[in-house]
Write an enzyme that holds these catalytic residues in place. Structure first.
Site, short mmCIF file in Angstrom:
data_model
loop_
_atom_site.label_atom_id
_atom_site.label_comp_id
_atom_site.label_asym_id
_atom_site.label_seq_id
_atom_site.Cartn_x
_atom_site.Cartn_y
_atom_site.Cartn_z
N ASP B 11 40.80 39.65 29.53
CA ASP B 11 40.62 39.55 30.98
C ASP B 11 40.21 38.12 31.32
O ASP B 11 39.23 37.62 30.77
CB ASP B 11 39.53 40.52 31.46
CG ASP B 11 40.01 41.96 31.43
OD1 ASP B 11 41.19 42.19 31.11
OD2 ASP B 11 39.19 42.85 31.72
N ASP B 130 47.89 52.38 36.88
CA ASP B 130 46.49 52.79 36.74
C ASP B 130 46.37 54.20 37.32
O ASP B 130 46.56 54.38 38.52
CB ASP B 130 45.56 51.84 37.50
CG ASP B 130 45.56 50.44 36.92
OD1 ASP B 130 46.01 50.28 35.76
OD2 ASP B 130 45.12 49.49 37.61
#
Lengths: 226, 253
Positions: B11, B130
């Site tokens: 990330d 997601d």
């Protein structure tokens, strides 16, 4: 040496150029990315990358005025070592059957067709579309181990059967002349991993993305004197 | 034969790794390129950068990271986060990404997937999904880090985007993400069995057995994990050895 990577708007030329720079690190080799057909005149080695669809790549290549002719002259006419990568390899075939029928460069007797492999063996079941299906997932995406044909082509020097390289493709080449196939992989049956004839080679996999094995192949290509 | 893929994910925020490898020998643990090199050396099968930078102005730092990584790591690289336009994809591919992951933009404008696949080829278009469980066997897609509902069924959406040309699905369980309780295997299997493209399982890996489950029970062909690798709990090599012992085909070189 003077390696020219042909820029016709397809693919990640930067990755290819960087991999060649790394593979050639010890020698006085100039690596350039060029959309100028004239650059092929001064080239010692020519690389044709390519990602995406056959027709788009062919169109892209034709969109560069004089490039197809310059390739013909340098590769077929003058016999300069040539490496096609992925769709760049597929473009060497006579015919592409992706989104219609399209003419390729015609350097390898064969055509580009969809992978429609079926897998009946249990070991492969993780790559099946579903457990009750024998179809495999498309694209063929990831690392697969090579079966290098004997005697090994010079670009596979030191790269034995069993070494892994990175593939990402939904179409495959079918060669009319078995002798043009220099390496295969197994994905629901054999797929051509690399072709070679005279001064031209092509890889369905991406040597520029295949870590040490890929760099080795690139170094071998640079050392190759067909 | 083809091998399953282990994909460490980094990330990145404003050019820095947010959750990164906690290796003592790294001089700068926040440097994404340095982290990428660690994973490259360990034999990761692919790398994934997820850009969680909030501001558009800082996007250029991501491009620099992709460029820097592609100069040093000769392995497949997927980049996602904030990809909204065809130009974003082009910039990332030219910088050195091999695949680009699209999430919110695909939901906002579903034809974006088809446009992107036509332009760059299905092989480089990943759609990230997601999903959260609604009831047994039902999952809904959420955006904005799981805060916004869409009303879209995850399995239907996976079929739809692959029909539009997505070449791969990156499937994250929002329920499991960050929990280290393992993948949502029912979700993974439902999506993996519904589409003909590869599915990457993501969200919830806490042990090496979880990675095996994602493949064997979830039917994914790749597994993505962040924290188990970042915090030095397990190395990629350990993960591969474990999977091999469990009968999962892996690349060990």
């Amino acid at each position: 040496m003077n390696v020219v990577i042909v820029d016709y708007g397809s693919g990640n030329l930067r990755s290819a150029a960087k991999a060649f720079e790394r593979a050639a690190a010890d020698t006085a080799t100039a690596i350039s990315v060029s959309a100028d057909p004239k650059a092929l005149k001064a080239a010692s080695h020519i690389v044709l990358p390519g990602v995406g669809a056959f027709a788009d790549c062919k169109r892209g290549l034709e969109g560069v005025a004089g490039m197809t002719e310059a390739l013909e002259e340098a590769v077929i006419g003058e016999g300069k070592p040539f490496l096609g990568i992925c769709v760049g390899m597929q473009l060497m075939a006579k015919t592409g059957r992706e989104h219609g029928v399209h003419q390729g460069l015609g350097w390898i007797e064969g055509e580009i067709v969809p992978i429609e492999a079926r897998d009946t063996s249990l070991v492969h079941q993780v790559f099946r579309v579903a457990l009750d299906s024998e179809k495999v997932k498309i694209p063929h995406m990831g690392w697969n181990d090579l079966e290098v044909r004997d005697p090994p082509h010079p670009v596979f020097a030191g790269i034995e059967t069993g070494r892994h390289v990175y593939f990402v493709h939904g179409y495959r080449i079918l060669c009319e002349r078995p002798g043009d196939v220099i390496a295969e992989v197994d994905y629901g049956g054999p797929l051509v991993a690399a072709v070679g004839r005279d001064n031209i080679v092509g890889t369905q996999f991406h040597p520029e993305k295949s870590q040490a094995t890929g760099l080795q192949l690139i170094a071998n290509f640079l050392d190759w004197r067909p | 034969m083809l091998k399953i893929r282990i994909i460490p994910c980094l990330d990145v925020k404003d050019g820095r790794v947010v959750k990164g490898v906690n290796f003592v020998d790294l001089i700068d643990a926040g440097d994404p390129v340095a982290q990428a090199r660690v994973y490259d050396g360990e034999g990761a099968d692919e790398l994934c950068f997820l850009d969680i930078t909030a501001s558009v102005e800082n996007r250029d730092t991501l491009y620099d990271i992709v460029r820097g990584t592609a100069e040093q790591c000769f392995m497949p690289l997927t980049v996602g986060g904030g990809v909204r336009r065809v130009e974003d994809i082009r910039t990332l591919l030219l910088a050195g990404a091999d695949k680009v992951s699209i999430n919110t933009a695909a939901i906002a404008r579903p034809e974006f997937v088809a446009e992107a696949a036509r332009k760059f080829g299905s092989q480089c278009i990943v759609v990230a999904i997601d999903a959260k469980a609604l009831s047994p066997g039902k999952w809904e897609i959420f955006t904005h880090g799981g805060r916004r509902r869409t009303g879209i069924d995850a399995v239907d959406w996976a079929k739809r985007v692959t029909a539009s040309g997505a070449g791969e699905i990156l499937l994250t369980s929002m329920d499991r993400d960050g929990t280290r309780e393992g993948f949502d295997l029912a979700l993974t299997r439902a999506v993996a069995d519904a589409v003909t493209v590869p599915v990457i399982a993501s969200g919830g890996v806490g042990t090496l057995d979880h990675l095996v489950e994602g493949i064997v029970e979830g039917h994914a062909t790749a597994v993505l994990a962040a924290s188990i690798f970042h915090f030095g709990i397990h190395s990629i090599r350990q993960a591969k050895a474990h999977m091999k012992a469990a009968g999962v085909p892996v690349r060990l070189e």
